[in-house]
Scaffold this motif. Structure first.
Motif, short mmCIF file in Angstrom:
data_model
loop_
_atom_site.label_atom_id
_atom_site.label_comp_id
_atom_site.label_asym_id
_atom_site.label_seq_id
_atom_site.Cartn_x
_atom_site.Cartn_y
_atom_site.Cartn_z
N THR A 1 35.17 -22.83 -37.95
CA THR A 1 35.34 -21.41 -37.68
C THR A 1 34.10 -20.91 -36.96
O THR A 1 33.08 -21.61 -36.87
N VAL A 2 34.16 -19.69 -36.45
CA VAL A 2 33.03 -19.08 -35.74
C VAL A 2 32.56 -17.87 -36.52
O VAL A 2 33.36 -17.01 -36.91
N ALA A 3 31.26 -17.80 -36.76
CA ALA A 3 30.67 -16.68 -37.49
C ALA A 3 29.54 -16.09 -36.66
O ALA A 3 28.81 -16.83 -35.97
N GLY A 4 29.40 -14.78 -36.71
CA GLY A 4 28.32 -14.10 -36.00
C GLY A 4 27.11 -13.92 -36.91
O GLY A 4 27.24 -13.43 -38.03
N VAL A 5 25.95 -14.31 -36.44
CA VAL A 5 24.72 -14.19 -37.21
C VAL A 5 23.83 -13.17 -36.53
O VAL A 5 23.32 -13.42 -35.41
N ALA A 6 23.63 -12.02 -37.16
CA ALA A 6 22.77 -10.98 -36.60
C ALA A 6 21.33 -11.24 -37.01
O ALA A 6 21.02 -11.33 -38.21
N VAL A 7 20.47 -11.38 -36.04
CA VAL A 7 19.07 -11.70 -36.32
C VAL A 7 18.16 -10.89 -35.40
O VAL A 7 18.59 -10.36 -34.37
N LYS A 8 16.91 -10.83 -35.79
CA LYS A 8 15.89 -10.24 -34.95
C LYS A 8 15.07 -11.34 -34.29
O LYS A 8 15.21 -12.52 -34.63
N ARG A 9 14.22 -10.93 -33.38
CA ARG A 9 13.46 -11.92 -32.62
C ARG A 9 12.59 -12.78 -33.53
O ARG A 9 12.40 -13.97 -33.29
N THR A 10 12.06 -12.20 -34.57
CA THR A 10 11.19 -12.95 -35.47
C THR A 10 11.95 -13.96 -36.32
O THR A 10 11.34 -14.79 -36.99
N GLY B 1 31.86 -20.87 -44.23
CA GLY B 1 31.88 -19.54 -43.66
C GLY B 1 31.49 -18.44 -44.63
O GLY B 1 30.62 -17.60 -44.31
N PRO B 2 32.10 -18.34 -45.83
CA PRO B 2 31.73 -17.29 -46.78
C PRO B 2 30.26 -17.34 -47.19
O PRO B 2 29.62 -16.29 -47.34
N LYS B 3 29.73 -18.53 -47.35
CA LYS B 3 28.32 -18.64 -47.74
C LYS B 3 27.42 -18.05 -46.66
O LYS B 3 26.47 -17.30 -46.94
N LEU B 4 27.69 -18.43 -45.41
CA LEU B 4 26.87 -17.92 -44.32
C LEU B 4 27.00 -16.41 -44.19
O LEU B 4 26.03 -15.70 -43.93
N ALA B 5 28.24 -15.90 -44.40
CA ALA B 5 28.43 -14.45 -44.33
C ALA B 5 27.59 -13.73 -45.37
O ALA B 5 27.01 -12.66 -45.10
N ALA B 6 27.48 -14.28 -46.59
CA ALA B 6 26.66 -13.68 -47.64
C ALA B 6 25.19 -13.70 -47.25
O ALA B 6 24.45 -12.72 -47.49
N TRP B 7 24.73 -14.78 -46.63
CA TRP B 7 23.34 -14.85 -46.21
C TRP B 7 23.04 -13.80 -45.15
O TRP B 7 22.00 -13.14 -45.20
#
Length: 246
Positions: free
Chosen positions: A140-149, A209-215
């Protein structure tokens, strides 16, 4: 009638001989000289016309052998899907050493991914594109929102394998919680927002997928480059027991 007398030379005086009359050189009429030069001028003109015709024929033949091929209108990083705006049609001389994609392949090329970093102005070769999907069966494909750091300094590109590391806070009484790690593959990299954050789409097994979404919801994550082992992508490390994460 006027009469002139000349003195008689005295005996023994040499009488100079009369100079012979000078004959003026014969100059042909101008029309005759022009007629004599005309054949040479005509021959030169014919030679120039023939040379010009030969050069025109060579230019025509070289132009006639040009072919329409695909070239890059802008840079395309490795793994990114090729869009219509990325391509232009260029006309080049036919050369068996060059094997760029024909302009008629434009519609079939759009949507394929770049197999390497492609630079603006270069010809698009068959080996430069691939139709292999970044998302495998069962993923599946999950979106990971991150900052530059939270990202490595190395620019992420589609197809790159990375590790998403959970960095939870310590537990009660200062208990250190062991970080968990998931190995994922970058599918797409979004643009940087005004606040410096961006979204990285990753492909991973459906069960993770659910684990990554929680992170991601907790914001306590870090993305690092996956190590390479003999040129192959590293396998996912064994995650810590679920009870160790908060």
């Amino acid at each position: 009638m006027e009469q002139r007398t000349f003195p008689t030379p005295s005996p023994g005086t040499t009488v100079p001989a009369a100079e012979p009359a000078r004959v003026a050189p014969h100059v042909p009429p101008r029309t005759l000289r022009a007629r004599r030069r005309r054949p040479a001028v005509i021959a030169m003109a014919v030679a120039m016309v023939a040379a010009g015709g030969l050069g025109g024929a060579v230019l025509y033949n070289s132009t006639g052998q040009r072919i329409a091929v695909l070239a890059l209108a802008r840079d395309v990083p490795a793994g990114q899907a090729i869009a219509a705006e990325d391509l232009v049609v260029a006309r080049i001389a036919s050369d068996p050493a060059l094997r760029p994609l024909d302009a008629t392949d434009r519609s079939r090329t759009i949507g394929l991914r770049a197999s390497r970093d492609l630079k603006r102005g270069g010809l698009l070769l068959k080996a430069d594109v691939t139709g292999d999907s970044l998302v495998e069966a069962g993923q599946t494909v999950a979106g990971v929102a991150v900052k530059r750091t939270q990202l490595p300094a190395t620019r992420l590109t589609p197809g790159t394998r990375v590790l998403v590391v959970s960095t939870p806070d310590n537990g009660p009484n200062g208990t250190v919680r062991t970080p968990e790690t998931l190995t994922v593959k970058v599918v797409a990299v979004g643009k940087v927002d005004t606040d410096g954050s961006q979204v990285v789409d990753v492909a991973l097994p459906l069960a993770d997928g659910p684990k990554l979404a929680a992170w991601v919801a907790g914001g306590k994550i870090q993305i690092i480059l996956a190590p390479r082992t003999d040129g192959a992508a590293a396998t996912a490390p064994t995650p810590a027991p679920s009870g160790s994460a908060g």
